[in-house]
Design a protein around this motif. Structure first.
Motif, PDB file in Angstrom:
ATOM      1  N   LEU A  26       4.233   9.981  -6.664  1.00  0.00           N
ATOM      2  CA  LEU A  26       3.957  11.131  -5.811  1.00  0.00           C
ATOM      3  C   LEU A  26       4.664  12.397  -6.283  1.00  0.00           C
ATOM      4  O   LEU A  26       4.759  13.367  -5.539  1.00  0.00           O
ATOM      5  CB  LEU A  26       4.361  10.812  -4.373  1.00  0.00           C
ATOM      6  N   THR A  27       5.147  12.395  -7.525  1.00  0.00           N
ATOM      7  CA  THR A  27       5.771  13.581  -8.114  1.00  0.00           C
ATOM      8  C   THR A  27       4.754  14.316  -8.973  1.00  0.00           C
ATOM      9  O   THR A  27       3.974  13.691  -9.701  1.00  0.00           O
ATOM     10  CB  THR A  27       6.983  13.177  -8.970  1.00  0.00           C
ATOM     11  N   MET A  41       0.840  -1.198   0.000  1.00  0.00           N
ATOM     12  CA  MET A  41       0.000   0.000   0.000  1.00  0.00           C
ATOM     13  C   MET A  41       0.874   1.246   0.000  1.00  0.00           C
ATOM     14  O   MET A  41       1.919   1.288   0.619  1.00  0.00           O
ATOM     15  CB  MET A  41      -0.900   0.020   1.237  1.00  0.00           C
ATOM     16  N   VAL A  42       0.430   2.278  -0.688  1.00  0.00           N
ATOM     17  CA  VAL A  42       1.192   3.519  -0.750  1.00  0.00           C
ATOM     18  C   VAL A  42       0.739   4.453   0.345  1.00  0.00           C
ATOM     19  O   VAL A  42      -0.443   4.793   0.423  1.00  0.00           O
ATOM     20  CB  VAL A  42       0.989   4.205  -2.123  1.00  0.00           C
ATOM     21  N   PRO A  43       1.637   4.890   1.259  1.00  0.00           N
ATOM     22  CA  PRO A  43       1.237   5.793   2.348  1.00  0.00           C
ATOM     23  C   PRO A  43       1.026   7.198   1.844  1.00  0.00           C
ATOM     24  O   PRO A  43       1.877   8.071   1.967  1.00  0.00           O
ATOM     25  CB  PRO A  43       2.445   5.713   3.302  1.00  0.00           C
ATOM     26  N   LEU A  44      -0.141   7.445   1.262  1.00  0.00           N
ATOM     27  CA  LEU A  44      -0.392   8.691   0.547  1.00  0.00           C
ATOM     28  C   LEU A  44      -0.541   9.893   1.458  1.00  0.00           C
ATOM     29  O   LEU A  44      -0.410  11.027   1.003  1.00  0.00           O
ATOM     30  CB  LEU A  44      -1.668   8.528  -0.304  1.00  0.00           C
ATOM     31  N   MET A  45      -0.830   9.708   2.714  1.00  0.00           N
ATOM     32  CA  MET A  45      -1.086  10.851   3.577  1.00  0.00           C
ATOM     33  C   MET A  45       0.179  11.666   3.839  1.00  0.00           C
ATOM     34  O   MET A  45       0.125  12.808   4.237  1.00  0.00           O
ATOM     35  CB  MET A  45      -1.672  10.385   4.908  1.00  0.00           C
ATOM     36  N   LYS A  46       1.326  11.062   3.615  1.00  0.00           N
ATOM     37  CA  LYS A  46       2.552  11.764   3.916  1.00  0.00           C
ATOM     38  C   LYS A  46       2.949  12.752   2.836  1.00  0.00           C
ATOM     39  O   LYS A  46       3.940  13.441   2.936  1.00  0.00           O
ATOM     40  CB  LYS A  46       3.685  10.751   4.114  1.00  0.00           C
ATOM     41  N   LYS A  47       2.205  12.793   1.756  1.00  0.00           N
ATOM     42  CA  LYS A  47       2.479  13.728   0.675  1.00  0.00           C
ATOM     43  C   LYS A  47       1.247  14.593   0.453  1.00  0.00           C
ATOM     44  O   LYS A  47       0.132  14.125   0.479  1.00  0.00           O
ATOM     45  CB  LYS A  47       2.787  12.955  -0.621  1.00  0.00           C
ATOM     46  N   SER A  48       1.474  15.859   0.224  1.00  0.00           N
ATOM     47  CA  SER A  48       0.352  16.723  -0.119  1.00  0.00           C
ATOM     48  C   SER A  48       0.110  16.618  -1.604  1.00  0.00           C
ATOM     49  O   SER A  48       1.042  16.692  -2.406  1.00  0.00           O
ATOM     50  CB  SER A  48       0.671  18.185   0.256  1.00  0.00           C
ATOM     51  N   LEU A  70       7.849   6.461 -20.988  1.00  0.00           N
ATOM     52  CA  LEU A  70       9.301   6.422 -20.901  1.00  0.00           C
ATOM     53  C   LEU A  70       9.924   7.730 -20.459  1.00  0.00           C
ATOM     54  O   LEU A  70      11.077   7.749 -20.012  1.00  0.00           O
ATOM     55  CB  LEU A  70       9.897   6.027 -22.270  1.00  0.00           C
ATOM     56  N   ARG A  71       9.205   8.837 -20.594  1.00  0.00           N
ATOM     57  CA  ARG A  71       9.797  10.140 -20.272  1.00  0.00           C
ATOM     58  C   ARG A  71       9.014  10.831 -19.170  1.00  0.00           C
ATOM     59  O   ARG A  71       7.827  10.584 -18.962  1.00  0.00           O
ATOM     60  CB  ARG A  71       9.856  11.030 -21.516  1.00  0.00           C
ATOM     61  N   GLU A  72       9.731  11.682 -18.477  1.00  0.00           N
ATOM     62  CA  GLU A  72       9.147  12.441 -17.379  1.00  0.00           C
ATOM     63  C   GLU A  72       8.607  13.760 -17.904  1.00  0.00           C
ATOM     64  O   GLU A  72       9.324  14.520 -18.550  1.00  0.00           O
ATOM     65  CB  GLU A  72      10.188  12.708 -16.297  1.00  0.00           C
ATOM     66  N   ASN A  73       7.345  14.054 -17.633  1.00  0.00           N
ATOM     67  CA  ASN A  73       6.735  15.299 -18.098  1.00  0.00           C
ATOM     68  C   ASN A  73       5.527  15.576 -17.217  1.00  0.00           C
ATOM     69  O   ASN A  73       4.638  14.744 -17.086  1.00  0.00           O
ATOM     70  CB  ASN A  73       6.323  15.188 -19.567  1.00  0.00           C
ATOM     71  N   GLN A  74       5.495  16.734 -16.614  1.00  0.00           N
ATOM     72  CA  GLN A  74       4.399  17.063 -15.717  1.00  0.00           C
ATOM     73  C   GLN A  74       3.085  17.270 -16.455  1.00  0.00           C
ATOM     74  O   GLN A  74       2.028  17.380 -15.835  1.00  0.00           O
ATOM     75  CB  GLN A  74       4.741  18.311 -14.910  1.00  0.00           C
ATOM     76  N   GLU A  75       3.141  17.324 -17.800  1.00  0.00           N
ATOM     77  CA  GLU A  75       1.923  17.495 -18.589  1.00  0.00           C
ATOM     78  C   GLU A  75       1.245  16.160 -18.908  1.00  0.00           C
ATOM     79  O   GLU A  75       0.187  16.131 -19.529  1.00  0.00           O
ATOM     80  CB  GLU A  75       2.236  18.239 -19.881  1.00  0.00           C
ATOM     81  N   HIS A  76       1.834  15.039 -18.478  1.00  0.00           N
ATOM     82  CA  HIS A  76       1.229  13.742 -18.760  1.00  0.00           C
ATOM     83  C   HIS A  76      -0.189  13.649 -18.206  1.00  0.00           C
ATOM     84  O   HIS A  76      -1.070  13.050 -18.828  1.00  0.00           O
ATOM     85  CB  HIS A  76       2.087  12.621 -18.156  1.00  0.00           C
ATOM     86  N   VAL A  77      -0.411  14.213 -17.030  1.00  0.00           N
ATOM     87  CA  VAL A  77      -1.736  14.127 -16.433  1.00  0.00           C
ATOM     88  C   VAL A  77      -2.766  14.864 -17.276  1.00  0.00           C
ATOM     89  O   VAL A  77      -3.941  14.471 -17.337  1.00  0.00           O
ATOM     90  CB  VAL A  77      -1.721  14.660 -14.978  1.00  0.00           C
ATOM     91  N   LEU A  78      -2.344  15.929 -17.968  1.00  0.00           N
ATOM     92  CA  LEU A  78      -3.251  16.642 -18.865  1.00  0.00           C
ATOM     93  C   LEU A  78      -3.603  15.785 -20.072  1.00  0.00           C
ATOM     94  O   LEU A  78      -4.749  15.769 -20.536  1.00  0.00           O
ATOM     95  CB  LEU A  78      -2.617  17.956 -19.314  1.00  0.00           C
ATOM     96  N   VAL A  79      -2.606  15.066 -20.578  1.00  0.00           N
ATOM     97  CA  VAL A  79      -2.852  14.160 -21.699  1.00  0.00           C
ATOM     98  C   VAL A  79      -3.820  13.058 -21.279  1.00  0.00           C
ATOM     99  O   VAL A  79      -4.771  12.737 -21.991  1.00  0.00           O
ATOM    100  CB  VAL A  79      -1.523  13.546 -22.187  1.00  0.00           C
ATOM    101  N   LEU A  80      -3.593  12.480 -20.095  1.00  0.00           N
ATOM    102  CA  LEU A  80      -4.483  11.418 -19.599  1.00  0.00           C
ATOM    103  C   LEU A  80      -5.898  11.935 -19.386  1.00  0.00           C
ATOM    104  O   LEU A  80      -6.872  11.241 -19.655  1.00  0.00           O
ATOM    105  CB  LEU A  80      -3.919  10.857 -18.301  1.00  0.00           C
ATOM    106  N   SER A  81      -6.010  13.171 -18.905  1.00  0.00           N
ATOM    107  CA  SER A  81      -7.344  13.747 -18.708  1.00  0.00           C
ATOM    108  C   SER A  81      -8.065  13.915 -20.036  1.00  0.00           C
ATOM    109  O   SER A  81      -9.263  13.630 -20.148  1.00  0.00           O
ATOM    110  CB  SER A  81      -7.227  15.095 -17.996  1.00  0.00           C
TER     111      SER A  81
END
Length: 647
Positions: free
Chosen positions: A108-109, A1-8, A58-69
């Motif tokens: 969590l990034t 399980m991922v302890p999600l509460m420790k990250k905002s 394969l690549r890191e990009n903070q816009e991935h969540v926008l693509v998934l949405s």
């Protein structure tokens, strides 16, 4: 399980519009996927999108969540469009889920915590209607990562979309075997999920009244970032119900295949009892939930034997068969199937006959005709007193009622002249009038006797007259505090009405009788049907007067049958136990202060510190979120507060 509460969890910037694709064109910084979507040349566009699906995991990009949405909106609105499935979207989604499960730091990034949810939802949406899409998804390797989500590696929100997708994949013949490779694991996980998910959703979300302590990404997924506390709770209740109903649907897929391993697991007595308390209906109108799976089991020999050994399940099926629930016919079907099987007939007969005897004059139910005749034939099947071991006088009396109404009186009245039948009707009406007079004088016992005499005289063909007599008997039994007899008489009246379950007075009286027995769900269903009948019978539907007692009963029973009522009761009980334990521990520390200074926490606190943050599905129509509903909900909330005098 991922302890999600420790990250905002950062808030999403994409919840101000339902059309994510249009929004991305105007507000979102340019990235490869959106550039490819805007490409006018179809060949170049398809090549660009296919390339993106390969590169995104394969690549890191903070816009991935926008693509998934954006992909999520497309999958929800155009689930039958073959473009993305043919370009490798399933492989991309499977890789993203795997990445989120295996790489906690990546998960969590930025806003990557949203990605596994969207990825599993996209898989489920595209495989919902098209078998060819499901086959592509299985070949792309989506099942292993979905199983990881089902096991609870992240939270209940991801479990909800994972079990939804697996249910769609298991519903097709071409892809069922691929899901069945994980049969034992999948069935066990899904059974546990179905039994515990409501408590998990309540404890980890709904019961957390402090908005700041609720997981931010859960709140945003539930309301798309535009809802308040009330909307969050409403959506959590809806999602919790969907999670349970989709779990049952996946179990249905295995049960329908008559697989011995699955049936052996599902037919455990403890789980069968749990199934009886799982219901869709009020929240998910297209899902029969637990009783739907029980009916599937009744078509299997192993399932019938297991159900026949559980009196609790049989009684719940009986109560369902005598209710105005939309799934009433399921209860009747199950009992009839059990009675037709020679191996289970005499195990269930003593219980089933007490409920089905009240339904022998039911002509139709929905699209099913001759329901009462079918029940009569089953009850009198191979009727031999030496074989049937009656359990008490009630069963004997019930069989006698069936024989009298459907055999003896029918034969006798066929030989009577029309004039004699009319004379019998007049005499029955005189008895009824005498009963009414006794009732007005407060002589309820004598009134009940007169109504019974009238029923014995009144010919069977005069159904309207007999409806009134049975309904009057029910009222007398209510006054005499005999709820079981009141339920039986009301049910017979409702079966005799022109449209089943529409006689207003009988609905009200049966609802009251159910309330006396503490059967909140059955009482609520009769109340709702009572209100519907009041509305339909009103000359002016815009000004319908609903009796105060009905609205009061509905409020009471809705509170008792709330989806999270059991979870709330359990949490309240546990809190009391913890509080008492804490008080005892504090008293103990005072007496043994020197020995306990190194152990300041009680047992529950230690468990919470060691526990990972764990939160925690018939197909169910899931509609895209509409932000315009918020104004209506706010108005309704304001109206309720005004009635309560909170302004």
């Amino acid at each position: 399980m991922v302890p999600l509460m420790k990250k905002s969890i950062p808030k999403t910037p994409y919840n101000t519009s339902d059309d994510m694709t249009d929004q991305s064109q105007d507000q979102v910084p340019c990235c490869c996927f959106f550039c490819s979507m805007r490409e006018p040349d179809a060949t170049i566009r398809r090549d660009g999108i296919a390339s993106c699906f390969k590169e995104i995991p394969l690549r890191e990009n903070q816009e991935h969540v926008l693509v998934l949405s954006a992909l999520w909106h497309t999958a929800m609105n155009k689930p039958n469009d073959s473009e993305f499935p043919s370009l490798g979207i399933f492989k991309c989604m499977a890789n993203l889920i795997n990445k989120g499960i295996k790489d906690r730091n990546w998960l969590l990034t930025n806003q990557n915590i949203y990605i596994p949810y969207y990825a599993a939802h996209i898989i489920g949406s595209y495989t919902m209607n098209k078998e060819e899409f499901a086959l592509i998804a299985v070949q792309s390797g989506v099942i292993p990562p979905l199983m990881e989500l089902l096991s609870g590696k992240i939270s209940w929100v991801e479990q909800r979309v994972a079990v939804r997708a697996l249910g769609h994949l298991a519903s097709y013949n071409s892809t069922f075997d691929s899901v069945a490779e994980y049969e034992q694991e999948a069935v066990k996980l899904t059974m546990t999920l179905a039994s515990t998910c409501l408590e998990v959703v309540y404890v980890e979300f709904v019961a957390v009244n402090d908005v700041k302590k609720r997981l931010g990404y859960h709140k945003n997924l539930l309301t798309r970032g535009v809802g308040d506390l009330e909307m969050e709770n409403q959506k959590a209740e809806e999602w919790g119900s969907q999670l349970q109903c989709w779990s049952i649907y996946l179990l249905n897929c295995f049960a329908c295949k008559d697989r011995s391993l699955s049936l052996d697991l599902i037919c455990k007595s403890v789980f069968l009892k749990d199934l009886c308390n799982m219901w869709g209906g009020m929240v998910n109108h297209t899902s029969p939930a637990g009783v739907g799976l029980i009916r599937i089991l009744c078509y299997n020999e192993m399932g019938r034997k297991s159900i026949a050994q559980s009196p609790k399940v049989l009684k719940i099926l009986g109560n369902l068969s005598r209710s105005s629930d939309y799934w009433q016919y399921i209860g009747i079907d199950c009992l009839v199937l059990l009675l037709k099987d020679p191996d289970t007939r005499y195990k269930v007969f003593d219980i089933a006959v007490l409920y089905l005897v009240d339904l022998i004059e039911l002509r139709s139910l929905g699209d099913k005709s001759n329901v009462g005749e079918t029940i009569t034939k089953v009850l009198l099947l191979e009727h031999n007193r030496s074989k049937v071991k009656f359990n008490g006088n009630k069963v004997e009396a019930s069989i006698q009622v069936v024989m009298d109404l459907k055999v003896h009186r029918r034969k006798r009245e066929k030989l009577m002249f029309k004039q004699n039948l009319e004379e019998a009707r007049v005499l029955a009406n005189m008895k009824k009038q005498q009963g009414n007079h006794m009732f007005r004088l407060g002589k309820v016992d004598e009134a009940l006797l007169k109504y019974s005499e009238a029923l014995d005289i009144c010919p069977l063909r005069f159904r309207k007259e007999r409806v009134v007599l049975y309904s009057n008997k029910a009222q007398c039994n209510l006054m005499l505090k005999n709820p079981d007899s009141a339920i039986s008489d009301s049910t017979r009246a409702l079966c005799l009405s022109d449209q089943p379950n529409t006689h207003i007075k009988s609905l009200r009286r049966r609802s009251q009788a159910y309330d006396m027995k503490g059967m909140a769900k059955e009482s609520l269903m009769d109340c709702i049907m009572f209100m519907n009948c009041c509305i339909k019978s009103s000359d002016n539907s815009r000004r319908v007067k609903i009796p105060y007692h009905a609205t009061r009963m509905i409020c009471k029973q809705m509170e008792a049958t709330w989806l999270f009522a059991k979870a709330r009761s359990k949490v309240t009980h546990n809190n009391l136990v913890v509080e008492r334990t804490r008080e005892c521990n504090e008293n103990g520390r005072v007496e043994n202060k020197g020995n306990n200074e190194e152990q300041p926490h009680d047992h529950m606190t230690l468990m919470m510190e060691k526990k990972d943050f764990m939160l925690g599905l018939s197909t169910i129509l899931e509609e895209p979120f509409n932000a315009k509903d918020t104004s209506r909900r706010k108005m309704e909330r304001a109206r309720r507060r005004l009635k309560k005098g909170q302004f």
